[in-house]
Scaffold this active site. Structure first.
Site, short mmCIF file in Angstrom:
data_model
loop_
_atom_site.label_atom_id
_atom_site.label_comp_id
_atom_site.label_asym_id
_atom_site.label_seq_id
_atom_site.Cartn_x
_atom_site.Cartn_y
_atom_site.Cartn_z
N ARG A 250 1.01 -1.12 0.20
CA ARG A 250 0.12 0.11 0.04
C ARG A 250 0.93 1.25 0.07
O ARG A 250 1.37 1.67 1.21
CB ARG A 250 -0.90 -0.17 1.31
CG ARG A 250 -2.04 1.31 1.37
CD ARG A 250 -2.75 1.48 0.20
NE ARG A 250 -3.82 0.51 0.48
CZ ARG A 250 -5.02 0.35 -0.55
NH1 ARG A 250 -4.86 1.14 -1.47
NH2 ARG A 250 -5.95 -0.63 -0.11
N GLN B 215 -8.46 -7.82 -7.82
CA GLN B 215 -8.10 -6.08 -8.14
C GLN B 215 -6.74 -5.74 -8.35
O GLN B 215 -5.76 -6.11 -7.95
CB GLN B 215 -8.53 -5.77 -6.59
CG GLN B 215 -8.47 -3.97 -6.64
CD GLN B 215 -9.52 -3.35 -6.90
OE1 GLN B 215 -10.66 -3.89 -7.36
NE2 GLN B 215 -9.63 -2.12 -6.72
N ARG C 276 1.25 -6.84 -9.38
CA ARG C 276 1.67 -6.43 -8.31
C ARG C 276 2.06 -7.34 -7.18
O ARG C 276 2.09 -7.05 -5.90
CB ARG C 276 0.81 -5.24 -7.65
CG ARG C 276 -0.58 -5.43 -7.50
CD ARG C 276 -1.36 -4.39 -7.02
NE ARG C 276 -2.96 -4.83 -6.63
CZ ARG C 276 -3.59 -4.34 -5.57
NH1 ARG C 276 -3.17 -2.85 -5.08
NH2 ARG C 276 -4.80 -4.66 -5.31
N HIS D 206 0.58 3.18 -10.15
CA HIS D 206 -0.34 3.61 -9.10
C HIS D 206 0.45 4.40 -8.25
O HIS D 206 0.74 4.22 -7.07
CB HIS D 206 -1.04 2.46 -8.54
CG HIS D 206 -2.15 2.64 -7.67
ND1 HIS D 206 -2.33 3.72 -6.77
CD2 HIS D 206 -3.21 1.89 -7.53
CE1 HIS D 206 -3.37 3.67 -6.23
NE2 HIS D 206 -4.08 2.50 -6.66
N ASP E 100 -12.10 9.83 -6.51
CA ASP E 100 -11.57 8.61 -7.24
C ASP E 100 -11.91 8.80 -8.78
O ASP E 100 -13.38 8.39 -9.21
CB ASP E 100 -12.34 7.29 -6.69
CG ASP E 100 -11.65 6.11 -7.42
OD1 ASP E 100 -10.84 6.02 -8.28
OD2 ASP E 100 -11.79 5.00 -6.88
N GLU F 15 -2.20 8.99 -11.27
CA GLU F 15 -1.65 7.63 -11.94
C GLU F 15 -1.79 7.80 -13.20
O GLU F 15 -2.91 7.60 -13.94
CB GLU F 15 -2.42 6.54 -11.07
CG GLU F 15 -2.70 6.62 -9.62
CD GLU F 15 -3.70 6.04 -9.00
OE1 GLU F 15 -3.83 4.87 -9.53
OE2 GLU F 15 -4.23 6.35 -8.17
#
Length: 292
Positions: free
Chosen positions: A55, A80, A85, A159, A204, A266
């Site tokens: 994170r 997700q 990652r 990201h 978002d 991002e």
């Protein structure tokens, strides 16, 4: 020494004192220090043991952004943000160019992906992630190679979590007059007509088909010290994210108050799949620069 390596990560140390740290898990950049300060946000509650995606820093999103909107999509059963990652990458070495820049390379193939994910997306591919460090810039480039005999589609995104002193003073410039998809308001489409983006609630947004290649993340500090410029390379969309109060409290790997000290800007290609033909290579990336 320009590089340090252990079982978990690689660190590049520039002669100017700037540095970057990359974990093999996810090839995730977890630290970028420049001008004596940390420039990326990493949650104090982030897991760094490979049990879940890291994170913060700069996680790599591939081959799916979020969850597929269509159940029939080839990536529909992937986790997700895809598999890059949450896979362990290989270290491919470092190059030193006249002490001006250091470049590290990391690789991931379909054979390195956890078996349960590979079953869900059994494509033959190779990813190369290139991290280049100078005194005041950080460049990230992702190469995607189709090693199979049939085309496949994918999303890709960097990201990036920026560390900011105070989110209430931050403004993001360069995305005005661009239509965005607002995930907070049930994916409505809105044209952003403001000169800059400020954050005072959960945000978002997916800015789609962004024609400008360069943006400014203004921290609101005297003289512009610490401001970031972001130049995107062959990435057509840009996501802006801050979880704000409620969402921050709902995430186990994110501190309740940490939303005040981060913002994600991002660059990626996420509103449509890139179609990559057999034996072809796609490349996209970003260059980050700090005003010292």
């Amino acid at each position: 020494m320009p590089s340090q390596i252990n079982d978990e990560k690689v660190s590049l140390i520039h002669s100017s004192g700037s540095s970057v740290e990359v974990y093999f898990f996810g090839a995730t950049i977890t630290s970028w220090k420049c001008g004596g300060k940390e420039r990326l946000f990493l949650s104090k509650d982030s897991k760094l043991d490979g049990t879940k995606a890291i994170r913060g820093g700069i996680p790599l999103i591939f081959p799916q952004f979020a969850k597929a909107s269509e159940p029939s999509a080839e990536t529909a059963n992937l986790p997700q943000h895809g598999i890059a990652r949450v896979s362990t990458w290989k270290w491919l070495g470092v190059n030193v160019d006249n002490d001006e820049e250091l470049t590290a390379r990391f690789g991931l193939t379909d054979s390195q992906v956890p078996e349960n994910f590979h079953k869900e997306w059994p494509k033959k591919f190779e990813l190369i992630f290139i991290v280049t460090l100078t005194a005041d810039t950080l460049k990230n480039t992702l190469e995607v190679r189709n090693k199979g005999t049939e085309p496949f589609g994918f999303n890709a995104l960097l990201h990036t979590y920026y560390s900011v002193p105070d989110i209430s003073k931050v403004s993001i410039k360069g995305l005005n007059d661009i239509t965005y998809i607002d995930k907070v308001t049930n994916f409505t489409r809105v044209q952003d007509v403001k000169d800059s983006i400020t954050i005072d609630q959960e945000t978002d947004r997916i800015y789609e088909n962004v024609t400008r290649d360069e943006f400014l993340i203004d921290l609101g500090q005297p003289g512009g010290v610490g401001n970031f410029t972001l130049k995107k390379l062959n990435l057509k969309d840009t996501v802006v994210w801050n979880p704000w109060i409620g969402k921050a409290r709902s995430m186990s790997d994110f501190g309740d108050e940490e939303y005040k000290n981060m913002v994600c800007v991002e660059p990626g290609t996420v509103t449509e799949y890139v179609k990559l033909e057999a034996d072809k290579t796609w490349e996209g990336g970003q260059i980050l620069k700090v005003q010292l």
